[in-house]
Design an enzyme around this catalytic site. Structure first.
Site, PDB file in Angstrom:
ATOM      1  N   ILE A  92      -5.026  15.312   1.243  1.00 59.27           N
ATOM      2  CA  ILE A  92      -5.144  16.677   1.173  1.00 59.27           C
ATOM      3  C   ILE A  92      -4.913  17.259   2.592  1.00 59.27           C
ATOM      4  O   ILE A  92      -4.957  18.404   2.802  1.00 59.27           O
ATOM      5  CB  ILE A  92      -6.175  17.434   0.476  1.00 59.27           C
ATOM      6  CG1 ILE A  92      -7.540  16.951   1.183  1.00 59.27           C
ATOM      7  CG2 ILE A  92      -6.111  16.971  -1.221  1.00 59.27           C
ATOM      8  CD1 ILE A  92      -8.801  17.398   0.227  1.00 59.27           C
ATOM      9  N   HIS A 108      -2.251  15.454  -4.661  1.00 60.49           N
ATOM     10  CA  HIS A 108      -3.608  15.821  -4.788  1.00 60.49           C
ATOM     11  C   HIS A 108      -3.760  17.300  -4.198  1.00 60.49           C
ATOM     12  O   HIS A 108      -4.844  17.737  -3.969  1.00 60.49           O
ATOM     13  CB  HIS A 108      -4.629  15.013  -4.246  1.00 60.49           C
ATOM     14  CG  HIS A 108      -4.776  13.734  -5.247  1.00 60.49           C
ATOM     15  ND1 HIS A 108      -5.320  12.613  -4.565  1.00 60.49           N
ATOM     16  CD2 HIS A 108      -4.282  13.207  -6.168  1.00 60.49           C
ATOM     17  CE1 HIS A 108      -5.142  11.750  -5.619  1.00 60.49           C
ATOM     18  NE2 HIS A 108      -4.783  12.058  -6.521  1.00 60.49           N
ATOM     19  N   LEU A 194      -5.333  -2.308   5.824  1.00 63.61           N
ATOM     20  CA  LEU A 194      -6.665  -3.452   6.664  1.00 63.61           C
ATOM     21  C   LEU A 194      -6.588  -4.492   5.965  1.00 63.61           C
ATOM     22  O   LEU A 194      -7.066  -5.587   6.520  1.00 63.61           O
ATOM     23  CB  LEU A 194      -7.778  -2.499   7.025  1.00 63.61           C
ATOM     24  CG  LEU A 194      -7.697  -1.288   8.019  1.00 63.61           C
ATOM     25  CD1 LEU A 194      -8.918  -0.592   8.099  1.00 63.61           C
ATOM     26  CD2 LEU A 194      -6.996  -1.625   9.117  1.00 63.61           C
ATOM     27  N   ALA A 209      -2.202   1.204  10.298  1.00 62.81           N
ATOM     28  CA  ALA A 209      -1.128   1.976   9.974  1.00 62.81           C
ATOM     29  C   ALA A 209      -0.128   2.046  11.385  1.00 62.81           C
ATOM     30  O   ALA A 209       0.858   2.037  11.484  1.00 62.81           O
ATOM     31  CB  ALA A 209      -1.270   3.077   9.124  1.00 62.81           C
TER      32      ALA A 209
HETATM   33  P1  OAD Z   1      -9.606   5.360   0.174  1.00 59.74           P
HETATM   34  O1  OAD Z   1     -10.878   6.095   1.111  1.00 59.74           O
HETATM   35  O2  OAD Z   1     -10.182   5.042  -1.399  1.00 59.74           O
HETATM   36  O3  OAD Z   1      -8.869   4.090   0.704  1.00 59.74           O
HETATM   37  C1  OAD Z   1      -8.591   4.140   2.073  1.00 59.74           C
HETATM   38  C2  OAD Z   1      -7.552   2.847   2.475  1.00 59.74           C
HETATM   39  O4  OAD Z   1      -7.392   2.789   3.688  1.00 59.74           O
HETATM   40  C3  OAD Z   1      -8.326   1.670   2.464  1.00 59.74           C
HETATM   41  O5  OAD Z   1      -7.952   0.668   1.371  1.00 59.74           O
HETATM   42  C4  OAD Z   1      -8.837   1.048   3.729  1.00 59.74           C
HETATM   43  O6  OAD Z   1      -8.998  -0.428   3.787  1.00 59.74           O
HETATM   44  C5  OAD Z   1      -7.566   1.557   4.217  1.00 59.74           C
HETATM   45  N1  OAD Z   1      -7.425   1.906   5.600  1.00 59.74           N
HETATM   46  C6  OAD Z   1      -8.424   2.369   6.420  1.00 59.74           C
HETATM   47  N2  OAD Z   1      -7.959   2.603   7.432  1.00 59.74           N
HETATM   48  C7  OAD Z   1      -6.686   2.213   7.730  1.00 59.74           C
HETATM   49  C8  OAD Z   1      -5.733   2.042   8.793  1.00 59.74           C
HETATM   50  N3  OAD Z   1      -6.030   2.497  10.115  1.00 59.74           N
HETATM   51  N4  OAD Z   1      -4.417   1.553   8.471  1.00 59.74           N
HETATM   52  C9  OAD Z   1      -4.221   1.099   7.176  1.00 59.74           C
HETATM   53  N5  OAD Z   1      -5.059   1.455   6.132  1.00 59.74           N
HETATM   54  C10 OAD Z   1      -6.257   1.723   6.411  1.00 59.74           C
HETATM   55  O7  OAD Z   1      -8.501   6.333   0.116  1.00 59.74           O
HETATM   56  P2  OAD Z   1      -7.399   6.730  -0.887  1.00 59.74           P
HETATM   57  O8  OAD Z   1      -6.708   5.628  -1.516  1.00 59.74           O
HETATM   58  O9  OAD Z   1      -6.536   7.736  -0.184  1.00 59.74           O
HETATM   59  O10 OAD Z   1      -8.540  11.810  -4.468  1.00 59.74           O
HETATM   60  O11 OAD Z   1      -7.993   7.481  -1.988  1.00 59.74           O
HETATM   61  C11 OAD Z   1      -7.552   7.886  -3.359  1.00 59.74           C
HETATM   62  C12 OAD Z   1      -8.017   9.355  -3.769  1.00 59.74           C
HETATM   63  O12 OAD Z   1      -9.460   9.229  -3.958  1.00 59.74           O
HETATM   64  C13 OAD Z   1      -7.997  10.809  -2.804  1.00 59.74           C
HETATM   65  O13 OAD Z   1      -6.662  11.043  -2.704  1.00 59.74           O
HETATM   66  C14 OAD Z   1      -9.167  11.224  -3.360  1.00 59.74           C
HETATM   67  C15 OAD Z   1     -10.157  10.251  -3.440  1.00 59.74           C
HETATM   68  O14 OAD Z   1     -11.102  10.713  -4.354  1.00 59.74           O
HETATM   69  C16 OAD Z   1      -8.949  13.334  -4.878  1.00 59.74           C
HETATM   70  O15 OAD Z   1      -9.346  13.810  -3.843  1.00 59.74           O
HETATM   71  C17 OAD Z   1      -8.314  13.710  -6.173  1.00 59.74           C
END
Ligand code: OAD
Length: 233
Positions: A92, A108, A194, A209
């Site tokens: 977002i 979202h 990661l 990333a």
């Molecule tokens: P998460 O916080 O669940 O996951 C973030 C992911 O990014 C994890 O798998 C980390 O290992 C990875 N990560 C962290 N730092 C990184 C980096 N520098 N490079 C690559 N990967 C990295 O976030 P989302 O999957 O986006 O929904 O969460 C999905 C949804 O859950 C969000 O959009 C939100 C939340 O509740 C709503 O608000 C509706």
């Protein structure tokens, strides 16, 4: 045979190196809150002050952060692929848009938009909303609400020849189904994270990333996607 598309899905991990926190930290809390207390329609009904204050804080952070090398690399991929490219983000924040991505579905919603609860009108919004405001809400999808653009996303996935997921934990429906849908459509599926997630990926590229995505994009543009870009662009 129809020309396939490249579909990229991003999550909070792509913005982590810009300085925005991911959702699922080690403490399981989102900015110190349980998700149910700030990201559900029920929370907004029962305690709009807490919800508005929470999103005001997130929105106020945006001017201080900038798109990183991974956001910029996806713009290069979009330019190379043209209409054969589509970006889906769960984020977002507005970092993809500020980097210059245009073929994007923000499934979202976005912090820089607000929506009227009765009329559904959407406005661009960059400041705070009053904490006791109950008619205008952040234009974001809360748990239990309908994902934005899902029909279009499903169509894009069904035509994908490559599906790339970057920085998403794959824990939230429906985004956690996208790799499997694309794979059933015949796409190669790759994730950048990661650590490997449980998704239906053919390949996992492990690392931050900003370090993995730029090189991957260059390799894709020069290699397997070059022919596709000519036809689909
Ligand atoms: P998460 O916080 O669940 O996951 C973030 C992911 O990014 C994890 O798998 C980390 O290992 C990875 N990560 C962290 N730092 C990184 C980096 N520098 N490079 C690559 N990967 C990295 O976030 P989302 O999957 O986006 O929904 O969460 C999905 C949804 O859950 C969000 O959009 C939100 C939340 O509740 C709503 O608000 C509706």
């Amino acid at each position: 045979m129809s020309v396939g598309t490249v579909v990229v899905l991003t999550g909070a991990g792509i913005s982590a190196e810009s300085g925005l926190s991911t959702f699922r930290g080690p403490d399981g809390l989102w900015e110190g809150h349980h998700v149910a207390d700030v990201a559900t329609p029920e929370a907004f009904t029962h305690d709009p002050v807490t919800v508005q204050r929470f999103y005001n804080r997130l929105r106020a952070r945006l001017p201080a952060v900038t798109p990183n090398a991974a956001h910029h690399a996806l713009v290069r991929l979009e330019h190379a692929m043209g209409t054969a490219f589509h970006l889906i983000t769960q984020n977002i924040d507005d970092l993809h848009q500020r980097a210059g991505s245009t073929r994007i579905t923000a499934m979202h919603g976005g912090l820089t938009m607000i929506r009227h609860v009765d009329t559904g009108d959407v406005l661009s919004w960059h400041g705070d909303l009053p904490e006791n405001e109950q008619h205008w809400r952040p234009h974001v999808v809360w748990f239990g609400e309908r994902t934005i653009g899902l029909d279009h996303i499903t169509e894009m996935l069904s035509q994908a020849m490559l599906f790339l997921a970057i920085g998403t934990s794959g824990t939230v429906y429906p985004a956690n189904q996208f790799a499997a849908i694309a794979k059933r459509a015949g796409a190669t599926t790759i994730e950048v994270n990661l650590e490997a997630t449980a998704g239906a990926f053919d390949f996992t590229l492990t690392g931050p990333a900003t370090q993995v995505v730029p090189g991957l994009v260059e390799r894709l543009i020069e290699g397997p996607l070059a022919a596709l870009a000519v036809h689909g662009g």
